[in-house]
Design an enzyme around this catalytic site. Sequence first.
Site, mmCIF file in Angstrom:
data_model
loop_
_atom_site.group_PDB
_atom_site.id
_atom_site.type_symbol
_atom_site.label_atom_id
_atom_site.label_comp_id
_atom_site.label_asym_id
_atom_site.label_seq_id
_atom_site.Cartn_x
_atom_site.Cartn_y
_atom_site.Cartn_z
ATOM 1 N N GLY A 121 -0.648 8.164 0.076
ATOM 2 C CA GLY A 121 -0.631 9.454 -0.620
ATOM 3 C C GLY A 121 0.405 10.398 -0.031
ATOM 4 N N LYS A 162 0.852 -1.190 0.000
ATOM 5 C CA LYS A 162 0.000 0.000 0.000
ATOM 6 C C LYS A 162 0.892 1.244 0.000
ATOM 7 C CE LYS A 162 -2.478 3.507 1.670
ATOM 8 N NZ LYS A 162 -2.166 4.616 2.582
ATOM 9 N N ASP A 203 -5.921 2.158 3.070
ATOM 10 C CA ASP A 203 -5.382 1.140 3.991
ATOM 11 C C ASP A 203 -6.366 -0.016 4.134
ATOM 12 O OD1 ASP A 203 -3.164 2.761 4.542
ATOM 13 O OD2 ASP A 203 -4.265 3.834 6.108
ATOM 14 N N LYS A 249 -4.524 2.223 9.197
ATOM 15 C CA LYS A 249 -3.442 1.256 8.902
ATOM 16 C C LYS A 249 -3.433 0.130 9.932
ATOM 17 C CE LYS A 249 -0.509 4.692 7.410
ATOM 18 N NZ LYS A 249 -1.280 5.008 6.221
ATOM 19 N N GLY A 278 -4.476 10.980 -0.477
ATOM 20 C CA GLY A 278 -5.116 12.007 0.370
ATOM 21 C C GLY A 278 -4.646 13.428 0.078
HETATM 22 N N1 LIG Z 1 2.041 6.512 16.564
HETATM 23 C C1 LIG Z 1 2.208 7.025 15.362
HETATM 24 N N2 LIG Z 1 3.369 6.796 14.708
HETATM 25 C C2 LIG Z 1 3.595 7.313 13.488
HETATM 26 N N3 LIG Z 1 2.712 8.086 12.823
HETATM 27 C C3 LIG Z 1 1.513 8.340 13.400
HETATM 28 C C4 LIG Z 1 1.218 7.803 14.700
HETATM 29 N N4 LIG Z 1 -0.041 8.200 15.013
HETATM 30 C C5 LIG Z 1 -0.483 8.946 14.008
HETATM 31 N N5 LIG Z 1 0.436 9.059 13.029
HETATM 32 C C6 LIG Z 1 0.247 9.828 11.805
HETATM 33 O O1 LIG Z 1 -0.040 8.950 10.731
HETATM 34 C C7 LIG Z 1 0.495 9.547 9.543
HETATM 35 C C8 LIG Z 1 0.511 8.538 8.423
HETATM 36 O O2 LIG Z 1 -0.823 8.365 7.951
HETATM 37 P P1 LIG Z 1 -1.340 9.157 6.654
HETATM 38 O O3 LIG Z 1 -1.039 10.621 6.798
HETATM 39 O O4 LIG Z 1 -2.746 8.772 6.415
HETATM 40 O O5 LIG Z 1 -0.355 8.607 5.556
HETATM 41 P P2 LIG Z 1 -0.583 7.770 4.214
HETATM 42 O O6 LIG Z 1 -1.003 8.784 3.181
HETATM 43 O O7 LIG Z 1 0.773 7.226 3.959
HETATM 44 O O8 LIG Z 1 -1.618 6.732 4.467
HETATM 45 C C9 LIG Z 1 1.840 10.067 10.014
HETATM 46 O O9 LIG Z 1 2.387 11.043 9.167
HETATM 47 C C10 LIG Z 1 1.488 10.621 11.387
HETATM 48 O O10 LIG Z 1 1.098 11.966 11.304
HETATM 49 C C1 LIG Z 2 -12.444 7.357 3.195
HETATM 50 C C2 LIG Z 2 -11.079 7.943 2.990
HETATM 51 O O1 LIG Z 2 -10.490 8.472 3.931
HETATM 52 N N1 LIG Z 2 -10.561 7.857 1.769
HETATM 53 C C3 LIG Z 2 -9.270 8.379 1.418
HETATM 54 C C4 LIG Z 2 -8.825 7.700 0.139
HETATM 55 C C5 LIG Z 2 -7.377 7.988 -0.209
HETATM 56 C C6 LIG Z 2 -6.421 7.479 0.852
HETATM 57 O O2 LIG Z 2 -6.699 6.608 1.657
HETATM 58 O O3 LIG Z 2 -5.185 8.076 0.776
HETATM 59 P P1 LIG Z 2 -3.987 8.002 1.809
HETATM 60 O O4 LIG Z 2 -3.243 6.774 1.536
HETATM 61 O O5 LIG Z 2 -3.175 9.215 1.474
HETATM 62 O O6 LIG Z 2 -4.497 8.059 3.216
HETATM 63 C C7 LIG Z 2 -9.338 9.907 1.212
HETATM 64 O O7 LIG Z 2 -10.365 10.420 0.775
HETATM 65 O O8 LIG Z 2 -8.321 10.568 1.464
#
Ligand SMILES: Nc1ncnc2c1ncn2[C@@H]1O[C@H](COP(=O)(O)OP(=O)(O)O)[C@@H](O)[C@H]1O
Ligand SMILES: CC(=O)N[C@@H](CCC(=O)OP(=O)(O)O)C(=O)O
Length: 261
Positions: free
Chosen positions: A11, A8, A160, A215, A42
Amino acid sequence: MKDIVVIKCGGSTIAELSEEFFKSVVTMQKNGKHPIIVHGGGPAINQLLQKLDIKSEFVDGLRKTTEDVLDTAEMVLCGKVNKQVVTSLHQAGGQAVGLSGCDGKLIEVKPVNEGMLGYVGEPTKVNTNLLLSLMELNMIPVVAPIGMNNEGTHYNVNADSAAGAIAKELGAEQLVFVTDVDGILKDGKCLEKVSTEEIESYIADGTIYGGMIPKVKAALSTLTGNIQSVMIMNGKSTNVGKDGSVQGTTIIKSKIKLYVS
Ligand SMILES: Nc1ncnc2c1ncn2[C@@H]1O[C@H](COP(=O)(O)OP(=O)(O)O)[C@@H](O)[C@H]1O
Ligand SMILES: CC(=O)N[C@@H](CCC(=O)OP(=O)(O)O)C(=O)O
């Protein structure tokens, strides 16, 4: 099919993934594994929403999705990001095919909580035939997380949870979350191994919040199946140890001693 690795790509890090990253996916396939990429987007969705002056907010890492937000997310994920990832894999010498959760009815969904989150779906069924056929043809499937219900209504699915559902349904060998942090951080340090039992308490005490929640929830649900461990790692750095092992946080089924790197 054995040796399936679901990767995975978040974004948060997708625009910074190196040529080497995509080459390593192609090499993995040449060495007999079957990689599948599920991507997010995202930040790219946020950018277009801002341009269009459409507001959106997150609840526990899930984006509240109105009809306008859904249209925007679908355009960005299926139209832009998906084709960028497919192109990067081709540039790296691989053959990739992009699809969304609607293609071949790959990801069937139900609403998570229509009243609170609108068009946010959670996977109820993954129809893996198309993925298996593509892999037989040596194609790397690249999946955008938009799903569909029985009536044909589209839903925004967190990438995720899409990756977790696909990995579980395929009985994948490995699930890897590539993101913008080294792994699960606690008091500023990256945890090398975390057990499923510990995850719940880290959510409850706020150690794990926001985008990390989907995640670890996907990891928990996947670990009830074939997969023995799930990895969270940083896509912005190489993170490869001296012995060639990849660094990050491994989420494991059983409770074992916690090592802090
Ligand atoms: N315990 C933690 N350890 C690391 N990151 C965390 C934790 N809790 C929350 N986060 C947040 O989760 C983010 C990753 O998720 P997200 O921004 O959705 O990234 P992705 O786009 O890769 O899915 C990190 O940048 C951080 O801000
Ligand atoms: C329902 C929901 O939250 N959908 C996400 C889909 C994209 C995603 O999951 O992107 P990341 O990997 O950057 O988190 C969104 O709209 O952002």
